[in-house]
Motif scaffolding. Structure first.
Motif, PDB file in Angstrom:
ATOM      1  N   TYR A   1       0.819  -1.220   0.000  1.00 29.87           N
ATOM      2  CA  TYR A   1       0.000   0.000   0.000  1.00 29.87           C
ATOM      3  C   TYR A   1       0.850   1.265   0.000  1.00 29.87           C
ATOM      4  O   TYR A   1       0.660   2.162   0.814  1.00 29.87           O
ATOM      5  CB  TYR A   1      -0.920   0.025   1.233  1.00 29.87           C
ATOM      6  CG  TYR A   1      -1.733  -1.224   1.391  1.00 29.87           C
ATOM      7  CD1 TYR A   1      -2.598  -1.640   0.383  1.00 29.87           C
ATOM      8  CD2 TYR A   1      -1.647  -1.998   2.543  1.00 29.87           C
ATOM      9  CE1 TYR A   1      -3.334  -2.793   0.517  1.00 29.87           C
ATOM     10  CE2 TYR A   1      -2.392  -3.144   2.687  1.00 29.87           C
ATOM     11  CZ  TYR A   1      -3.228  -3.537   1.675  1.00 29.87           C
ATOM     12  OH  TYR A   1      -3.960  -4.675   1.818  1.00 29.87           O
ATOM     13  N   SER A   2       1.828   1.309  -0.869  1.00 26.06           N
ATOM     14  CA  SER A   2       2.725   2.457  -0.879  1.00 26.06           C
ATOM     15  C   SER A   2       3.076   2.820  -2.308  1.00 26.06           C
ATOM     16  O   SER A   2       2.891   2.023  -3.227  1.00 26.06           O
ATOM     17  CB  SER A   2       3.992   2.107  -0.096  1.00 26.06           C
ATOM     18  OG  SER A   2       5.006   3.022  -0.407  1.00 26.06           O
TER      19      SER A   2
ATOM     20  N   THR B   1      -0.207   3.948   3.299  1.00 26.50           N
ATOM     21  CA  THR B   1      -1.540   3.922   3.900  1.00 26.50           C
ATOM     22  C   THR B   1      -1.440   3.663   5.398  1.00 26.50           C
ATOM     23  O   THR B   1      -0.718   2.760   5.823  1.00 26.50           O
ATOM     24  CB  THR B   1      -2.398   2.827   3.240  1.00 26.50           C
ATOM     25  OG1 THR B   1      -2.524   3.136   1.865  1.00 26.50           O
ATOM     26  CG2 THR B   1      -3.784   2.771   3.864  1.00 26.50           C
TER      27      THR B   1
ATOM     28  N   GLU C   1      -9.678   8.150  15.368  1.00 29.20           N
ATOM     29  CA  GLU C   1      -9.605   8.604  13.976  1.00 29.20           C
ATOM     30  C   GLU C   1      -9.032  10.022  13.885  1.00 29.20           C
ATOM     31  O   GLU C   1      -8.279  10.333  12.966  1.00 29.20           O
ATOM     32  CB  GLU C   1     -10.989   8.536  13.326  1.00 29.20           C
ATOM     33  CG  GLU C   1     -10.916   8.786  11.829  1.00 29.20           C
ATOM     34  CD  GLU C   1     -12.235   8.587  11.121  1.00 29.20           C
ATOM     35  OE1 GLU C   1     -13.187   8.063  11.729  1.00 29.20           O
ATOM     36  OE2 GLU C   1     -12.311   8.985   9.945  1.00 29.20           O
ATOM     37  N   ARG C   2      -9.369  10.853  14.863  1.00 26.59           N
ATOM     38  CA  ARG C   2      -8.838  12.225  14.851  1.00 26.59           C
ATOM     39  C   ARG C   2      -7.330  12.226  15.035  1.00 26.59           C
ATOM     40  O   ARG C   2      -6.618  13.000  14.406  1.00 26.59           O
ATOM     41  CB  ARG C   2      -9.471  13.047  15.978  1.00 26.59           C
ATOM     42  CG  ARG C   2     -10.847  13.550  15.654  1.00 26.59           C
ATOM     43  CD  ARG C   2     -11.245  14.590  16.664  1.00 26.59           C
ATOM     44  NE  ARG C   2     -10.469  15.805  16.521  1.00 26.59           N
ATOM     45  CZ  ARG C   2     -10.274  16.678  17.505  1.00 26.59           C
ATOM     46  NH1 ARG C   2     -10.779  16.432  18.702  1.00 26.59           N
ATOM     47  NH2 ARG C   2      -9.584  17.767  17.296  1.00 26.59           N
TER      48      ARG C   2
ATOM     49  N   GLN D   1      -5.809  11.271  11.795  1.00 28.65           N
ATOM     50  CA  GLN D   1      -5.829  12.383  10.842  1.00 28.65           C
ATOM     51  C   GLN D   1      -4.719  13.370  11.158  1.00 28.65           C
ATOM     52  O   GLN D   1      -4.035  13.863  10.261  1.00 28.65           O
ATOM     53  CB  GLN D   1      -7.158  13.125  10.936  1.00 28.65           C
ATOM     54  CG  GLN D   1      -8.281  12.478  10.189  1.00 28.65           C
ATOM     55  CD  GLN D   1      -9.494  13.394  10.247  1.00 28.65           C
ATOM     56  OE1 GLN D   1      -9.452  14.526   9.805  1.00 28.65           O
ATOM     57  NE2 GLN D   1     -10.567  12.903  10.824  1.00 28.65           N
ATOM     58  N   ALA D   2      -4.555  13.669  12.449  1.00 29.70           N
ATOM     59  CA  ALA D   2      -3.509  14.612  12.842  1.00 29.70           C
ATOM     60  C   ALA D   2      -2.132  14.039  12.508  1.00 29.70           C
ATOM     61  O   ALA D   2      -1.258  14.755  12.003  1.00 29.70           O
ATOM     62  CB  ALA D   2      -3.616  14.917  14.329  1.00 29.70           C
TER      63      ALA D   2
ATOM     64  N   ALA E   1      -1.479  11.986  10.103  1.00 32.24           N
ATOM     65  CA  ALA E   1      -1.345  12.092   8.650  1.00 32.24           C
ATOM     66  C   ALA E   1      -0.895  13.499   8.267  1.00 32.24           C
ATOM     67  O   ALA E   1      -0.024  13.675   7.411  1.00 32.24           O
ATOM     68  CB  ALA E   1      -2.665  11.740   7.971  1.00 32.24           C
ATOM     69  N   GLY E   2      -1.474  14.501   8.938  1.00 34.19           N
ATOM     70  CA  GLY E   2      -1.104  15.886   8.647  1.00 34.19           C
ATOM     71  C   GLY E   2       0.346  16.162   9.010  1.00 34.19           C
ATOM     72  O   GLY E   2       1.071  16.823   8.263  1.00 34.19           O
ATOM     73  N   MET E   3       0.789  15.631  10.161  1.00 33.58           N
ATOM     74  CA  MET E   3       2.166  15.882  10.592  1.00 33.58           C
ATOM     75  C   MET E   3       3.171  15.174   9.683  1.00 33.58           C
ATOM     76  O   MET E   3       4.230  15.722   9.360  1.00 33.58           O
ATOM     77  CB  MET E   3       2.342  15.419  12.044  1.00 33.58           C
ATOM     78  CG  MET E   3       1.586  16.321  13.005  1.00 33.58           C
ATOM     79  SD  MET E   3       1.432  15.600  14.643  1.00 33.58           S
ATOM     80  CE  MET E   3       0.520  16.924  15.446  1.00 33.58           C
TER      81      MET E   3
ATOM     82  N   ALA F   1       2.643  14.533   6.606  1.00 36.15           N
ATOM     83  CA  ALA F   1       2.608  15.209   5.305  1.00 36.15           C
ATOM     84  C   ALA F   1       3.661  16.311   5.258  1.00 36.15           C
ATOM     85  O   ALA F   1       4.195  16.624   4.197  1.00 36.15           O
ATOM     86  CB  ALA F   1       1.227  15.800   5.054  1.00 36.15           C
ATOM     87  N   ARG F   2       3.978  16.892   6.409  1.00 38.39           N
ATOM     88  CA  ARG F   2       4.946  17.979   6.427  1.00 38.39           C
ATOM     89  C   ARG F   2       6.362  17.512   6.111  1.00 38.39           C
ATOM     90  O   ARG F   2       7.211  18.308   5.757  1.00 38.39           O
ATOM     91  CB  ARG F   2       4.903  18.705   7.761  1.00 38.39           C
ATOM     92  CG  ARG F   2       4.056  19.960   7.616  1.00 38.39           C
ATOM     93  CD  ARG F   2       3.905  20.682   8.911  1.00 38.39           C
ATOM     94  NE  ARG F   2       2.518  20.621   9.307  1.00 38.39           N
ATOM     95  CZ  ARG F   2       2.101  20.543  10.545  1.00 38.39           C
ATOM     96  NH1 ARG F   2       2.965  20.491  11.533  1.00 38.39           N
ATOM     97  NH2 ARG F   2       0.830  20.512  10.806  1.00 38.39           N
TER      98      ARG F   2
ATOM     99  N   THR G   1      -2.372   8.010   3.139  1.00 41.83           N
ATOM    100  CA  THR G   1      -3.776   7.738   2.858  1.00 41.83           C
ATOM    101  C   THR G   1      -4.334   7.102   4.122  1.00 41.83           C
ATOM    102  O   THR G   1      -3.817   6.086   4.578  1.00 41.83           O
ATOM    103  CB  THR G   1      -3.920   6.749   1.683  1.00 41.83           C
ATOM    104  OG1 THR G   1      -3.198   7.275   0.582  1.00 41.83           O
ATOM    105  CG2 THR G   1      -5.372   6.568   1.301  1.00 41.83           C
ATOM    106  N   LEU G   2      -5.338   7.734   4.688  1.00 40.94           N
ATOM    107  CA  LEU G   2      -5.873   7.225   5.950  1.00 40.94           C
ATOM    108  C   LEU G   2      -6.968   6.201   5.674  1.00 40.94           C
ATOM    109  O   LEU G   2      -7.915   6.474   4.953  1.00 40.94           O
ATOM    110  CB  LEU G   2      -6.420   8.400   6.768  1.00 40.94           C
ATOM    111  CG  LEU G   2      -7.058   8.055   8.100  1.00 40.94           C
ATOM    112  CD1 LEU G   2      -6.068   7.321   8.983  1.00 40.94           C
ATOM    113  CD2 LEU G   2      -7.537   9.311   8.792  1.00 40.94           C
ATOM    114  N   ASP G   3      -6.804   4.998   6.207  1.00 47.17           N
ATOM    115  CA  ASP G   3      -7.853   3.985   6.079  1.00 47.17           C
ATOM    116  C   ASP G   3      -8.413   3.721   7.480  1.00 47.17           C
ATOM    117  O   ASP G   3      -7.901   2.902   8.223  1.00 47.17           O
ATOM    118  CB  ASP G   3      -7.278   2.704   5.457  1.00 47.17           C
ATOM    119  CG  ASP G   3      -8.376   1.739   5.030  1.00 47.17           C
ATOM    120  OD1 ASP G   3      -9.559   2.109   5.144  1.00 47.17           O
ATOM    121  OD2 ASP G   3      -8.056   0.628   4.592  1.00 47.17           O
TER     122      ASP G   3
END
Lengths: 298, 522
Positions: B283-284, B365, B377-378, B381-382, B384-386, B388-389, B395-397
């Motif tokens: 998944y990459s 993922t 889940e929150r 998400q956080a 994933a955001g960190m 991303a930097r 990709t959040l599943d």
């Protein structure tokens, strides 16, 4: 050029439009949403779907300077999220209506023109589908797609899956309308004469019948866009539509739902209001179109 | 005729009067995954099953060991533990409890498909000496044996054999057998009915051997996964007890006159598990390589995560950030390991990514449960955001735990977020289940395939070490090596928040297991 403008201006439809303030108002609202959606990257400084732009420290802030509608639980500016969410909602709604229109018109034409077994088969399938609420059909399609797509694929294919789910839940209306109109047209003289002169049935359906049934379809499609926006929002609210990393309006309402008790009302309320305005405006426009195109009225 | 009916009704009312039925409705975020006490080492499953099934010993409200199905025990030899069993105990189906059931249950809990093997580590044989005496033989003297015994729950041999459930059904393979949906234990509650993922009804067993401390006649557990719905049910009085209370709603519950809160740190540690074993990441977007095998990438991820922000904004300060895989307070754990190993530093993280040859980043993922942990889940998400930097495009599943655990259990994952509680309060538990190489009965949930021979040796040595100081030193050595390797990325210990009506009284359990046996309802 001026002649064309003149003709458009004098057209019955334009005339009716000019004299209906509600229609003008809804057209303005819809146009505003469309422009915002189209120009989203220009209007909004930071793409709220790009995770790099999110700062957790800015999360759950109430409306204030620099963030007119507040921020959501991940620090997205809600105004930006609503603009991008609307864009997503409109894309999904329009494309799903186009797909279900194509599907419904084709099946309706076949059923109405061919008659017999094919007609019975298509119409019974439509009856069966109508006995389920549209949202249930959409959930079913979405569920099957999720099971069929491997682990990380369904997040990536969320938009096509949503479009397919909503399209498959909405084709029946078109099929029924087109079939009814086709049945009425089929026995008319121009169709009979085309048939006698040896034109192929597929061509008769396409070239002779289809142009005569488009009016009602146009009305139906407009109203269906509003329904599709709502279906998309419902699916996303239920957590099976757009993922929270690229939220549509329904996803935003869903996220905000968890914060209603704790006082962060803005996450749910503003996207909800945007949704109401958009759907109402599209519906009013569809209503007006139906009345304007109806020969039996005024 | 009518008179007799009225008389009968009055009679019934009088009979029912003094012993008024106390019912309790409790709402939880997720459901037990199975009714089989040996199939799944999973918090909610063990929480529900502790009411139905018992071990030879149990923990009291202060987590101290006390006798249960065993009356007393002796150690005739360093490697033999002799248990005198409690006479007169009956299973819920009426069959008597004997030493044979104990031997059967231990064999079952130690079998191939059992997920509870870690609690039976070091045991080589369990023998019925006579109907009320059992010998447990260990391979070497094991000081922590008793600590693990509450988790080996006793089933009826006759019932299991009748229903063809001699072995636990392997949940990681999504298998089922009769014991997955039915239960027959000796505990304070019977399983009255079960509707998977909806509700589970337990009724007090009138024939229980112990004098109940609770006053509940029937308890219904309803699963309400959505936090807002769960808290709405508590606020409206529809449920008597709800957990976890979402951290954003703590104030609201505190301000409600009819409700109260119990709060405290949990011994569960949350972490990111990375696939450090495969040659090509699943998944990459990276093909032919596995960036997680590069320690620099792991350290970059570690340094990209701003735990303080997650704690402040998502957990509202209820979590305890950590750099360790095991919570302080657990046996043999040195609290000095708690601070994080490297600071939050995005610039340093980016430099590490560039050094490792991933300046452009890559996509991966993240598997995450959305109904299991506080704000799971929150947090994902956080994260994933960190990430991303530093250009790791996540990709959040997010999925329900009924799908999450089988997925990561079968190692069908590259990066995932979960947590573990050593329920027997012993460090060996986490070391064996999460950190030891996956082989035999070790590393059952080491889903990333972390493997270090020296760590493995140290973990095994710690099990047989009797001296507490030397044992702590061994545990610290294993944890430190794993920390240097960044085998996992530890994040935080989550907070426990229980909300209930003021009419409900219970002690808070640091393993976050709601135990109805300690409940009093007015």
């Amino acid at each position: 050029m001026t002649a064309l403008a003149r003709r458009l201006w004098d057209h019955d439809l334009a005339h009716a439009f000019r004299h209906d303030p509600l229609a003008i108002l809804s057209a303005i609202v819809v146009a505003a949403f469309l422009i915002a959606a189209l120009l989203a990257p220009v209007i909004v400084a930071k793409d709220p779907f790009d995770l790099r732009n999110l700062d957790l420290i800015e999360s759950l802030l109430p409306p204030g300077p620099g963030r007119p509608l507040g921020t959501d639980d991940q620090g997205r500016d809600l105004l930006a999220a609503i603009v991008y969410g609307t864009r997503l909602s409109l894309v999904v709604a329009v494309l799903s209506v186009v797909v279900s229109l194509g599907l419904g018109v084709t099946l309706g034409l076949i059923a109405g023109f061919a008659g017999g077994f094919l007609d019975a088969f298509i119409m019974r399938a439509a009856d069966i589908q109508l006995s389920f609420p549209a949202i249930l059909v959409a959930l079913l399609v979405d569920g099957i797609a999720r099971a069929a797509l491997p682990g990380d694929m369904h997040a990536r294919f969320a938009v096509p899956v949503l479009i397919a789910a909503i399209a498959l839940s909405g084709w029946v209306q078109y099929a029924r309308t087109v079939r009814g109109l086709t049945l009425a047209e089929r026995s008319k003289d121009y169709v009979q004469s085309a048939r006698v002169s040896g034109v192929a049935p597929a061509r008769i359906a396409r070239a002779h019948i289809l142009p005569n049934v488009t009016g009602p379809l146009f009305v139906l499609a407009t109203v269906q866009i509003a329904t599709a926006i709502l279906t998309e929002a419902t699916l996303s609210f239920l957590g099976v539509g757009m993922p929270p990393t690229s939220p549509s309006l329904g996803t935003l309402v869903n996220i905000g739902n968890n914060y209603l008790f704790s006082g962060a009302w803005w996450i749910s309320v503003f996207p909800g209001l945007a949704l109401v305005m958009l759907v109402l405006a599209v519906n009013l426009l569809g209503d007006w179109l139906r009345d304007a195109l109806n020969p039996r009225l005024g | 005729m009518r008179k007799t009916m009225i008389a009968a009704l009055v009679g019934m009312t009088l009979l029912a009067g003094p012993a008024a039925a106390k019912t309790l409705i409790w709402a939880s975020q997720d459901d037990a995954a199975t009714m089989d006490p040996h199939a799944f080492n999973h918090g909610m499953t063990l929480t529900v099953l502790q009411h139905i099934y018992e071990g030879l010993v149990r923990r009291d409200a202060e987590m101290r060991i006390e006798p249960a199905l065993a009356l007393s025990w002796t150690q005739p030899e360093p490697t033999i533990w002799r248990f005198a069993l409690r006479p007169g105990v009956k299973f819920h189906d009426g069959q008597p409890f004997t030493a044979d059931d104990v031997a059967f249950s231990f064999r079952r809990a130690m079998s191939e498909t059992s997920d509870m093997k870690v609690f039976a580590a070091s045991i080589t044989a369990v023998k019925a000496v006579d109907p009320l005496t059992v010998d447990i033989v260990t391979a070497f003297p094991n000081a922590a044996l008793i600590q693990s015994l509450p988790e080996i729950r006793i089933m009826s041999r006759a019932w299991s054999e009748q229903n063809n459930a001699q072995m636990p059904a392997d949940l990681k393979q999504s298998r089922e057998n009769y014991a997955t949906r039915h239960a027959n234990g000796t505990g304070p509650f019977r399983l009255k009915s079960r509707d998977v993922d909806v509700k589970t009804v337990l009724s007090a067993d009138p024939g229980w051997w112990d004098k109940p401390r609770h006053n509940i006649t029937e308890a219904t557990m309803v699963r309400i996964a959505a936090p807002a719905t769960r808290i709405a049910a508590l606020l409206s009085g529809e449920v008597d007890f709800a957990y976890p209370v979402p951290v954003q709603d703590i104030d609201r519950v505190e301000k409600t006159a009819s409700l109260k809160l119990l709060q405290g740190p949990e011994i569960r540690t949350m972490f990111l598990a990375l696939d450090v074993a495969r040659d090509e990441l699943l998944y990459s977007t990276v093909k032919g390589r596995n960036p997680f095998k590069d320690r620099r990438v792991r350290q970059a991820m570690y340094q990209a995560i701003d735990m303080a922000a997650i704690n402040a904004r998502i957990m509202r300060g209820t979590a305890v950030p950590t750099g360790n895989m095991i919570a302080p307070g657990v046996n043999s754990v040195d609290p000095a390991l708690q601070p994080r190993a490297w600071p939050y530093d995005v610039a340093a993280a980016k430099a590490l990514m560039a050094e490792a040859g991933y300046a452009e980043g890559f996509g991966v993922t993240l598997d995450c449960p959305n109904d299991r942990y506080v704000n799971d889940e929150r947090v994902c998400q956080a994260l994933a955001g960190m990430l991303a930097r530093i250009d790791i495009k996540v990709t959040l599943d997010a999925m329900p735990s009924s799908r999450f655990f089988p997925k990561i259990g079968s190692k069908d994952t590259s990066l995932n977020f979960f947590g573990y509680t050593p329920v027997n309060m012993d460090a060996y538990n986490t070391l064996s289940v999460m950190i030891h190489s996956q082989r035999g009965d070790q590393g059952q949930w080491n889903v990333g395939g972390y493997s270090n021979a020296e760590v493995d040796r140290t973990i095994r040595a710690s099990l047989s070490e009797m001296d507490p100081t030397r044992r702590t030193a061994l545990v610290t050595k294993a944890l430190t090596l794993h920390r240097e390797d960044i085998g996992h990325i530890p994040l935080y210990q989550q907070g426990i928040v229980w909300g209930m009506k003021k009419t409900v009284a219970t002690p808070l359990q640091i393993d976050n297991r709601v135990n109805l046996a300690f409940f009093k309802v007015d």
